[in-house]
Every structure is written in structure tokens, then in C-alpha cells.
Motif scaffolding. Structure first.
Motif, mmCIF file in Angstrom:
data_model
loop_
_atom_site.group_PDB
_atom_site.id
_atom_site.type_symbol
_atom_site.label_atom_id
_atom_site.label_comp_id
_atom_site.label_asym_id
_atom_site.label_seq_id
_atom_site.Cartn_x
_atom_site.Cartn_y
_atom_site.Cartn_z
ATOM 1 N N ASP A 321 -7.016 29.802 34.341
ATOM 2 C CA ASP A 321 -7.070 31.395 35.050
ATOM 3 C C ASP A 321 -8.541 31.329 35.517
ATOM 4 N N ARG A 322 -9.724 31.036 35.082
ATOM 5 C CA ARG A 322 -10.908 30.961 35.385
ATOM 6 C C ARG A 322 -11.111 30.145 36.721
ATOM 7 N N ALA A 323 -10.471 28.935 36.781
ATOM 8 C CA ALA A 323 -10.602 28.348 38.128
ATOM 9 C C ALA A 323 -9.887 28.999 39.276
ATOM 10 N N VAL A 324 -8.768 29.672 38.677
ATOM 11 C CA VAL A 324 -8.036 30.626 39.916
ATOM 12 C C VAL A 324 -8.831 31.506 40.424
ATOM 13 N N THR A 325 -9.728 32.283 39.540
ATOM 14 C CA THR A 325 -10.705 33.301 40.013
ATOM 15 C C THR A 325 -11.509 32.786 40.823
ATOM 16 N N GLU A 326 -12.310 31.652 40.331
ATOM 17 C CA GLU A 326 -13.495 31.118 41.364
ATOM 18 C C GLU A 326 -12.826 30.520 42.529
ATOM 19 N N ILE A 340 -3.564 27.632 46.620
ATOM 20 C CA ILE A 340 -3.923 27.281 45.152
ATOM 21 C C ILE A 340 -2.896 26.495 44.754
ATOM 22 N N GLU A 341 -3.081 25.102 44.378
ATOM 23 C CA GLU A 341 -2.352 24.381 44.016
ATOM 24 C C GLU A 341 -2.078 24.398 42.367
ATOM 25 N N HIS A 342 -0.883 24.708 41.752
ATOM 26 C CA HIS A 342 -0.632 24.905 40.225
ATOM 27 C C HIS A 342 -0.759 26.329 40.113
ATOM 28 N N ALA A 343 -1.723 27.017 39.840
ATOM 29 C CA ALA A 343 -2.183 28.391 39.344
ATOM 30 C C ALA A 343 -1.013 28.575 38.122
ATOM 31 N N GLN A 344 -1.304 27.841 37.200
ATOM 32 C CA GLN A 344 -0.586 27.815 35.979
ATOM 33 C C GLN A 344 -0.757 28.782 35.160
ATOM 34 N N LEU A 345 -1.853 29.192 34.771
ATOM 35 C CA LEU A 345 -2.449 30.471 34.089
ATOM 36 C C LEU A 345 -3.213 31.326 35.227
ATOM 37 N N ILE A 346 -2.912 32.490 35.066
ATOM 38 C CA ILE A 346 -3.459 33.368 36.072
ATOM 39 C C ILE A 346 -3.457 34.772 35.583
ATOM 40 N N ARG A 347 -4.643 35.558 35.885
ATOM 41 C CA ARG A 347 -4.819 36.959 35.372
ATOM 42 C C ARG A 347 -4.043 37.642 36.622
ATOM 43 N N ARG A 348 -3.306 38.896 35.885
ATOM 44 C CA ARG A 348 -2.550 39.936 36.760
ATOM 45 C C ARG A 348 -3.373 40.374 37.979
ATOM 46 N N GLU A 349 -4.639 40.593 37.883
ATOM 47 C CA GLU A 349 -5.461 41.092 39.152
ATOM 48 C C GLU A 349 -5.575 39.778 40.263
ATOM 49 N N ASP A 371 5.385 21.523 29.430
ATOM 50 C CA ASP A 371 4.172 22.235 29.011
ATOM 51 C C ASP A 371 4.227 23.323 27.983
ATOM 52 N N ARG A 372 5.600 23.838 27.868
ATOM 53 C CA ARG A 372 5.896 25.056 26.989
ATOM 54 C C ARG A 372 5.301 24.995 25.607
ATOM 55 N N GLU A 373 5.587 23.716 25.049
ATOM 56 C CA GLU A 373 5.248 23.416 23.580
ATOM 57 C C GLU A 373 3.584 23.394 23.544
ATOM 58 N N VAL A 374 3.134 22.615 24.383
ATOM 59 C CA VAL A 374 1.716 22.594 24.510
ATOM 60 C C VAL A 374 0.664 23.954 24.813
ATOM 61 N N SER A 375 1.486 24.493 25.874
ATOM 62 C CA SER A 375 0.883 25.838 26.318
ATOM 63 C C SER A 375 0.988 27.075 24.907
ATOM 64 N N GLU A 376 2.218 26.920 24.223
ATOM 65 C CA GLU A 376 2.007 27.652 22.944
ATOM 66 C C GLU A 376 1.083 27.359 21.773
ATOM 67 N N ARG A 377 0.784 25.997 22.008
ATOM 68 C CA ARG A 377 -0.100 25.682 20.951
ATOM 69 C C ARG A 377 -1.527 25.929 21.538
ATOM 70 N N LEU A 378 -2.209 25.573 22.552
ATOM 71 C CA LEU A 378 -3.181 25.594 23.046
ATOM 72 C C LEU A 378 -3.638 26.966 23.737
ATOM 73 N N TRP A 379 -2.713 27.540 24.221
ATOM 74 C CA TRP A 379 -2.988 28.974 24.768
ATOM 75 C C TRP A 379 -1.747 29.960 24.099
ATOM 76 N N PRO A 380 -1.937 30.321 22.768
ATOM 77 C CA PRO A 380 -0.810 31.035 22.106
ATOM 78 C C PRO A 380 -0.616 32.226 22.473
ATOM 79 N N ASP A 381 -1.649 32.975 23.238
ATOM 80 C CA ASP A 381 -1.685 34.413 23.394
ATOM 81 C C ASP A 381 -1.422 34.810 25.062
ATOM 82 N N ARG A 382 -1.010 33.515 25.755
ATOM 83 C CA ARG A 382 -1.074 33.620 27.282
ATOM 84 C C ARG A 382 0.173 33.227 27.969
#
Length: 498
Positions: A321-326, A340-349, A371-382
Motif C-alpha cells: 500500500d505504501r508503494a501504491v501511494t508513492e 499500477i501493476e498488482h495493487a495487491q494491498l491498497i488504502r481506501r483513499e 497468497d491467502r495464507e501468507v497474507s493472513e500471516r504477514l498482513w493479519p489485519d489487512r
């Protein structure tokens, strides 16, 4: 050519306004590569294909492919089943036992969840003089033995080769492989396989090669589908010196065109290098708890400005998400256009900013299956803002779907099914971000809706309606197998499959 008695897949929500009965089969005339008439009982004395009531829609695109790597994949050792470094070594040992005189090129392992870190010494212990190169499932790093490191002129080490260092040497793999399976004949087979899925076009983001390579292989038979060839920063000067702009034909053929400048602004989830606003959960083995960018803000803006000044669109890999903002900041500052290629994690704004800036979200929904399992482990609240396709469409963002092959299989039906159900056999992952089958397929046709006059003659004929059924698990399963319903594929009015 004339396609007679075809039912139109209603990607616009309904067939285009016309003077004919849209609930009945129609005739579609293609002349000079374009659809020139859609109607009933059209008169034509040339080539005629009787669709016999089958379903016609615009041909499918894969908007993100590493075509050389995907072409090579058929000869690679599949490491996806490995659940530890030890298991991966066992698979390599078995390959060496079967083919002791050949290098080992493996692909597909995901070491983030392994109990031990993969080390060069583990591969060296196999006591072979053959190079071993094991490419991770996200294609962002590789695990090599010392022989391969030396052969590729890399510093000897115990850890993996990652990110920018890996991308820079990928093109030298052919020095290990010799006939590496990416000649024009191999490319042609890959394109034929894609045409059998209903694919009419690909955007090639391969790390190696350039204009001359594509022009050469095109002239030697790899000319079946439409291809957009991207360049990276190291090839930008050459593209500008040739005076090439996005959309310009290469090899004198409008089906092969200049694409975008591709910039990899951050890393990947599995390597913990995707650049995020909040830190990853757990330890940070690379010392960057938020991931990291690959350029400074100034360097990113300079690349976008240079490309824009020379008529090139820009494709910015931004996964965190920080890369998307930048990246959006850079698009806004420079006035660049592209994706934007991927935009896998992104903020609402930032979803709203995508829409406001007219930047396309080029997404690969099949990644969420891996990536579902890895996302839940590394980005558990996202998880609620991972692969946020529903937000994007609701806010008016243009979606363009692809595979990132070989990271996922080159299969637009798999991508569509993942976007619809967000799972294979389990409950859907954050179903509030699901989109409909109609929306997923509309995002897979390069912006073309229901077949109409003025469309390119890039068409696919299907034995069933892909929109039939609800947007549920059963429909997603049906979509995953929809390649079986592809009857014919045409590119610029020329039959590529069927």
C-alpha cells in the motif's frame, strides 16, 4: 469473414442497441481486421463460419505475462509441492539422478513458510558439477548452488539472490541452458496454447530482451496473437532513440506494438519486500519491517516524466500500500498515464485516487489463491483491503486482468473465477471484495464490451454462455474449466485456434 448464427455474450449488461432482436443469434462480419456489421441475414460471398447458436465475445487478454519464463516453464522442475528446504533438495536430487548431465532449473517454491532458511550449502551438498537455479513462486528471488553463482558471475554467498540483483541476471540464464526453450518455435507453441484458451493478446513484461528480439522471433513464426512489448529502465534509452511511442507497430505489423515503460517500485509479499504503511507481522529477516522501495521518490518521478515526454505510458509494479501511494503521487506530479501493476494491498483513499487520475489497476486475481495464507500471516489485519476489486469497480477504476505468468498459470478463466469467488475449495476470502462474472470477463477483454460494429476482429466463440449461473462457488468452478468450451479464436479476423 462472416460468423453466422452467433449469440452475443452480454458483457455490457445487455447487447448493444440495435435494430435486430438481441435475444436471437446474429451474424458478425469482419473485414480488414474489424467488425463492420452486426445484424441478421447478412449477405456475404466470402469465408463463412456457422456458429450454430454458440456464444461470441471479444477475445481475452492477459495483461501481465513474463513470456520467456512462462515458455520455459514446461521444462522446469516443479517445486510447488515442497514444504521445506529439505523437500526441495530431495526433488532436485531426484531430477539430477534422472538427468545427471543437465542443469536444474526449478520453479514454484514459496519459502516464507518453510521451517528452515534455504542455503546455498544445501544444494552444494548434492555434489554435482551442474548449475542449479531454483526460482521462487513469486519470481522475485532465486536459490542457486555455488556452481550457478560462479557461472552467472555473482558473488558467492549462502543466501538467495533477490529482487533487483536477480532481475538483472535473469537474461543470462541462457548461458546455463544453451537452447533454453525460448526460441521462436517454443514461443509459437506457447501462443497456440493461449489461443486455445480464447486469448487474443498478451502484454509481455519479460525482464530480458528488447525490440530486436521481438522483431526477430515475430519474423520466425511467433506472430499468432497480439503482443505489447514493455521495456524496463535499462532499455528506455534504446526505445527513445528509435523514436518509439506506446502503440507504435513493430516489425511492420500492428499486432506487435510498443507497450509501456515497466518500473518495479517495490518487491513481493513472500519476500517481505512489498513496501507497506504498517510493518509486517513477525520478524524482519532483511531488516526492513515495512518492506522497501527500489527507487527514491525522485528517481520514480524522473522515470515517469522521461517516459511521458517521449510518448510512453508507464506500468508501475506497486504491490504494497505504501508503494501504491508513492506511485500515485508520481503519476499525479508528472501527468503520466498507464497502470499500477498488482495493487495487491491498497488504502481506501488510494482507490479513489486511481479513479480520479485515470490510472488503470492491472490486477492478477489468481494470486489471492496462493497468497491467502501468507497474507493472513504477514498482513493479519489487512485482508479486507487485499485484492480490493469491488472497491475499485465501485469507484470507477478501470480494471485490466492478467496472470503474471509464470507466477500464476496463463489462464484468464482461472483469473476470472478467482475474482468471482476468491477461493478454490474453501469459503471465499473477504467476499465483500468479489466481483461478478460479467465484470471479471469485461476486465479481461482489453476494454471491449459486447461485440459491436467498430470492434477489432479479435473474437472467441464459446460452446456455452460464461455468464449463465449465479456468482457463487459452482459458477466459479465452471469458469475454471471454461477452456473446454472454447470452439474458435480469431485475431484481426484470422483464425488462431479452432
Amino acid at each position: 469473414m462472416l460468423i453466422r448464427n452467433a449469440r452475443l455474450v452480454a458483457l455490457d449488461g445487455a447487447a448493444p442497441t440495435a435494430s435486430y432482436d438481441t435475444s436471437e443469434p446474429v451474424d458478425v462480419l469482419v473485414e480488414d481486421g474489424l467488425v463492420t456489421q452486426v445484424g441478421t441475414a447478412l449477405a456475404y460471398d466470402g469465408e463463412v463460419h456457422d456458429a450454430a447458436g454458440a456464444w461470441l465475445m471479444p477475445g481475452l487478454w492477459d495483461q501481465h505475462v513474463h513470456l520467456a519464463q512462462w515458455t520455459m516453464s514446461s521444462s522446469r522442475l516443479d517445486l510447488a509441492p515442497a514444504r521445506s528446504a529439505a523437500q526441495a533438495v530431495e526433488l532436485v536430487a531426484a531430477r539430477l539422478e534422472a538427468w545427471p548431465d543437465r542443469p536444474v532449473i526449478g520453479y514454484g517454491h514459496r519459502p516464507t513458510a518453510w521451517p528452515e532458511e534455504p542455503l546455498v550449502g544445501m544444494l552444494d551438498a548434492l555434489d554435482t558439477d551442474q548449475p542449479i537455479v531454483l526460482i521462487s513462486g513469486d519470481a522475485h528471488h532465486a536459490w542457486l548452488n555455488t556452481t550457478a553463482l560462479v557461472h552467472l558471475a555473482l558473488p558467492v554467498r549462502q543466501g538467495m539472490v533477490a529482487e533487483t540483483e536477480w532481475f538483472a541476471i535473469f537474461g543470462r540464464l541462457r548461458t546455463i541452458l544453451g537452447d533454453d526453450g525460448t526460441g521462436p518455435e517454443a514461443y509459437r507453441r506457447t501462443l497456440e496454447d493461449a489461443a486455445a484458451l480464447g486469448v487474443v493478446g498478451l502484454t509481455d513484461y519479460e525482464f530480458s530482451g528488447g525490440v530486436d528480439d521481438w522483431v526477430a522471433r515475430w519474423g520466425e513464426g511467433a506472430d499468432l496473437l497480439r503482443v505489447r512489448m514493455a521495456t524496463y529502465a535499462d532499455g528506455l534509452d534504446d526505445v527513445m532513440a528509435r523514436g518509439l511511442r506506446t502503440g507504435d507497430p513493430l516489425a511492420g505489423d500492428p499486432r506487435l506494438t510498443m507497450g509501456s515503460l515497466k518500473i518495479i517500485s517495490d518487491g513481493s509479499l513472500n519476500t517481505r519486500t512489498a513496501w507497506c504503511c504498517e510493518p509486517y507481522a513477525g520478524p524482519s529477516p532483511l531488516g526492513f519491517p515495512h518492506g522497501q522501495p527500489n527507487q527514491t521518490s525522485e528517481e520514480l518521478r524522473d522515470l515517469l516524466a522521461r517516459a511521458t515526454a517521449h510518448g510512453l505510458t508507464v506500468a508501475v509494479h506497486a504491490l504494497g500500500d505504501r508503494a501504491v501511494t508513492e506511485a500515485l503521487d508520481a503519476f499525479e506530479t508528472t501527468g503520466a498515464q498507464g497502470t499500477i501493476e498488482h495493487a495487491q494491498l491498497i488504502r481506501r483513499e488510494d482507490v479513489r485516487r486511481l479513479a480520479d487520475l485515470g490510472v488503470t489497476a492491472s490486477v492478477q486475481p489468481a494470486h489471492l489463491l496462493d497468497d491467502r495464507e501468507v497474507s493472513e500471516r504477514l498482513w493479519p489485519d489487512r485482508g479486507d483491503r487485499s485484492f480490493a476489486l469491488r472497491w475499485m469497480l465501485d469507484d470507477g477504476v478501470r480494471l485490466a486482468m492478467g496472470s503474471d505468468a509464470p507466477v500464476a498459470r496463463l489462464d484468464p478463466w482461472l483469473a476470472a473465477a478467482a475474482a468471482v469467488h476468491r477461493s478454490l475449495d474453501d469459503d471465499p476470502w473477504h467476499p465483500e471484495q468479489s466481483i461478478t462474472a460479467r465484470e471479471a470477463l469485461a476486465a479481461s477483454t482489453d476494454g471491449w464490451g459486447t461485440v459491436a460494429t467498430g470492434h477489432p476482429g479479435d473474437l472467441v466463440l464459446l460452446g456455452a454462455d460464461p455468464l449463465e449461473g449465479g456468482d457463487d462457488a459452482d459458477h466459479a468452478a465452471r469458469l475454471r474449466g471454461f477452456a473446454d468450451h472454447v470452439l474458435a479464436t480469431w485475431v484481426a479476423g484470422q483464425q488462431a485456434f479452432g
